[in-house]
Design an enzyme around this catalytic site. Sequence first.
Site, PDB file in Angstrom:
ATOM      1  N   LYS A  58       0.830  -1.212   0.000  1.00 37.38           N
ATOM      2  CA  LYS A  58       0.000   0.000   0.000  1.00 37.38           C
ATOM      3  C   LYS A  58       0.865   1.264   0.000  1.00 37.38           C
ATOM      4  CE  LYS A  58      -2.395  -2.579  -0.506  1.00 37.38           C
ATOM      5  NZ  LYS A  58      -2.403  -4.038  -0.423  1.00 37.38           N
ATOM      6  N   VAL A 280       1.366 -16.301  -8.260  1.00 39.68           N
ATOM      7  CA  VAL A 280       0.401 -17.347  -8.631  1.00 39.68           C
ATOM      8  C   VAL A 280      -0.303 -17.942  -7.407  1.00 39.68           C
ATOM      9  CG1 VAL A 280       1.606 -17.964 -10.765  1.00 39.68           C
ATOM     10  CG2 VAL A 280       2.236 -19.102  -8.626  1.00 39.68           C
ATOM     11  N   HIS A 454     -23.842  15.352   1.999  1.00 39.93           N
ATOM     12  CA  HIS A 454     -23.666  15.767   0.606  1.00 39.93           C
ATOM     13  C   HIS A 454     -22.693  16.935   0.565  1.00 39.93           C
ATOM     14  CE1 HIS A 454     -24.598  16.712  -3.555  1.00 39.93           C
ATOM     15  NE2 HIS A 454     -24.695  17.997  -3.187  1.00 39.93           N
TER      16      HIS A 454
HETATM   17  P1  NAD Z   1      -4.412 -15.327  -6.452  1.00 36.47           P
HETATM   18  O1  NAD Z   1      -4.892 -16.704  -6.204  1.00 36.47           O
HETATM   19  O2  NAD Z   1      -5.283 -14.173  -6.147  1.00 36.47           O
HETATM   20  O3  NAD Z   1      -4.010 -15.207  -8.022  1.00 36.47           O
HETATM   21  C1  NAD Z   1      -3.064 -16.037  -8.654  1.00 36.47           C
HETATM   22  C2  NAD Z   1      -3.399 -16.133 -10.137  1.00 36.47           C
HETATM   23  O4  NAD Z   1      -2.317 -16.788 -10.796  1.00 36.47           O
HETATM   24  C3  NAD Z   1      -4.657 -16.941 -10.419  1.00 36.47           C
HETATM   25  O5  NAD Z   1      -5.541 -16.154 -11.184  1.00 36.47           O
HETATM   26  C4  NAD Z   1      -4.120 -18.150 -11.207  1.00 36.47           C
HETATM   27  O6  NAD Z   1      -5.015 -18.596 -12.203  1.00 36.47           O
HETATM   28  C5  NAD Z   1      -2.846 -17.599 -11.836  1.00 36.47           C
HETATM   29  N1  NAD Z   1      -1.858 -18.628 -12.213  1.00 36.47           N
HETATM   30  C6  NAD Z   1      -1.490 -19.715 -11.483  1.00 36.47           C
HETATM   31  N2  NAD Z   1      -0.529 -20.423 -12.158  1.00 36.47           N
HETATM   32  C7  NAD Z   1      -0.290 -19.772 -13.335  1.00 36.47           C
HETATM   33  C8  NAD Z   1       0.581 -20.009 -14.462  1.00 36.47           C
HETATM   34  N3  NAD Z   1       1.428 -21.069 -14.500  1.00 36.47           N
HETATM   35  N4  NAD Z   1       0.571 -19.132 -15.502  1.00 36.47           N
HETATM   36  C9  NAD Z   1      -0.277 -18.063 -15.464  1.00 36.47           C
HETATM   37  N5  NAD Z   1      -1.125 -17.792 -14.419  1.00 36.47           N
HETATM   38  C10 NAD Z   1      -1.142 -18.637 -13.367  1.00 36.47           C
HETATM   39  O7  NAD Z   1      -3.011 -15.233  -5.699  1.00 36.47           O
HETATM   40  P2  NAD Z   1      -2.066 -13.977  -5.365  1.00 36.47           P
HETATM   41  O8  NAD Z   1      -2.430 -12.788  -6.159  1.00 36.47           O
HETATM   42  O9  NAD Z   1      -0.679 -14.516  -5.474  1.00 36.47           O
HETATM   43  O10 NAD Z   1      -2.411 -13.677  -3.845  1.00 36.47           O
HETATM   44  C11 NAD Z   1      -2.171 -14.666  -2.841  1.00 36.47           C
HETATM   45  C12 NAD Z   1      -3.052 -14.467  -1.638  1.00 36.47           C
HETATM   46  O11 NAD Z   1      -2.728 -13.283  -0.949  1.00 36.47           O
HETATM   47  C13 NAD Z   1      -4.516 -14.414  -2.013  1.00 36.47           C
HETATM   48  O12 NAD Z   1      -5.220 -15.312  -1.195  1.00 36.47           O
HETATM   49  C14 NAD Z   1      -4.922 -13.025  -1.703  1.00 36.47           C
HETATM   50  O13 NAD Z   1      -6.241 -12.923  -1.201  1.00 36.47           O
HETATM   51  C15 NAD Z   1      -3.900 -12.548  -0.673  1.00 36.47           C
HETATM   52  N6  NAD Z   1      -3.668 -11.111  -0.883  1.00 36.47           N
HETATM   53  C16 NAD Z   1      -4.693 -10.246  -0.616  1.00 36.47           C
HETATM   54  C17 NAD Z   1      -4.521  -8.895  -0.868  1.00 36.47           C
HETATM   55  C18 NAD Z   1      -5.654  -7.951  -0.594  1.00 36.47           C
HETATM   56  O14 NAD Z   1      -6.538  -8.312   0.153  1.00 36.47           O
HETATM   57  N7  NAD Z   1      -5.680  -6.762  -1.176  1.00 36.47           N
HETATM   58  C19 NAD Z   1      -3.342  -8.423  -1.413  1.00 36.47           C
HETATM   59  C20 NAD Z   1      -2.333  -9.328  -1.679  1.00 36.47           C
HETATM   60  C21 NAD Z   1      -2.524 -10.681  -1.409  1.00 36.47           C
END
Ligand code: NAD
Length: 482
Positions: A58, A280, A454
Amino acid sequence: MTKQYDVVVIGSGPAGYVAAIRCAQLGFKTACVEKWLNKENKTVYGGTCLNVGCIPSKALLDSSHKFVEAQSHFSAHGISLGKVAMDVPAMVGRKDKVVDQLTQGIKGLFAANKVDGIAGSAKVVASDRVVVSGQDGVQEELLAKHIIIAAGSVPIDIPPTPIDQETIVDSTGALDFQAVPKRLGVIGAGVIGLELGSVWARLGAKVTVLEALDDFLPAVDRQLAKEAMKIFNKQGLELKMGARVTGSTLSKAGGKSVTVKYTDQEGEQKQTFDKLIVAVGRRPFTESVLDASVGVELDERGFIKVNEQCATNIAGVYAVGDVVRGPMLAHKGMEEGVMVAERLAGKKTQVNYALVPSVIYTHPEIAWVGKNEEQLKAEGVAFNVGTFPFAASGRALAANDTDGLVKLLADAKTDRILGCHIIGASAADLLQQVVIAMEFSASAEDIGLTMFAHPALSEAVHEAALAANGHAIHIGNRKRRT
Ligand code: NAD
């Protein structure tokens, strides 16, 4: 030497430190064990969220947003600047200071609440016993009436793109680039990929996101996901859907670039990047935390199995946060930490898992709670939809920040709010008023009858609620779905 505690918490991320503080507040003699070392090899509290997750990302998102505002949007307000430049090491240095201030803050909170912070790596060796190994190899044993495991999660590695934290980085490495990469690849269009991709795209990187799935943001309401895709494309993020990464080769000249191989509908493709972020997903961190002899059960994905109250199958052992089922979100872990502490004190606290808010901190932010249209249709629930675009909000126009909309879903029979989905500036904060309303089982009419200040962005929530009942004053759109 053996020390005795009422509660030993393993891990000081949001789930663990909150659990420890609440336990101490309730009169339990509490220790919290942490193995995280900072760049100076000193133990720091706060886990992923404070050190390499929510907070530093952030900080970079806010810095890069201000840069874009100064570079591209101030002129609309009549403000002219010379050439706007970003000092990347200064931006990263500020991020480090924010992290340092907050991790020190937890140390202070532990002292104020009389939680014993213990440095080292903890392992549960019996249902009432934890062994802590210090950096110096010295071990100490802690006896505990109750153990709360809050060991968090770690990034998932994939074999095609081994992390070197130089050219191929995970979410931690992506917070510390010392210059803006010209060509940045991101694997995964999930929360982390979009947030970190946005940071570097705003600063001038040509960002390409490779996502294996065909659907963009599958957990998000389809209307919002479509809107988000349009906005991100407009911002210059190239989102390649249906692109599965199969391999990578570092350049011969010192590995300063990487060529990624992926397959999409047209077959095998290649693209070269100066940096590659692998985002991922994350997996629960349990491997060194539990001795198998304790008998705590894990599920097939490695999460510690718990019931709705975060109790494991072994009496006296609890687990909270990213190591257990449910979304890997700091706020979900914090509430689980409070729940376990209060239950140990005989209270009946229960986390409401139906109302966990989700936020993606891009600009605009995407935030949602409850059910989306697709889920309600699949469940055969009749509902009304009220939407309101920020383009019709006086406050959004005044701020020159009009992308997005509020969408509120209410039960067609009872008018009870079933979900809210917002894409727009400050969506996370706007959503929270609906989370509170839903926690009190409010109807759309309840929000409609509430007076909103508002002009404020929150009026968009008011108007969407009015629209759900067919009487928005300014533009709002109602649809009935059965
Ligand atoms: P995510 O699961 O949100 O997204 C990972 C993506 O990578 C998926 O869409 C998947 O289909 C894709 N993917 C997987 N293997 C792949 C490949 N070989 N080639 C191409 N695409 C591929 O995971 P993230 O973004 O790494 O986040 C991890 C965790 O951390 C999540 O549970 C998330 O909620 C948490 N997080 C939350 C926040 C927030 O609340 N703002 C911020 C950061 C992380």
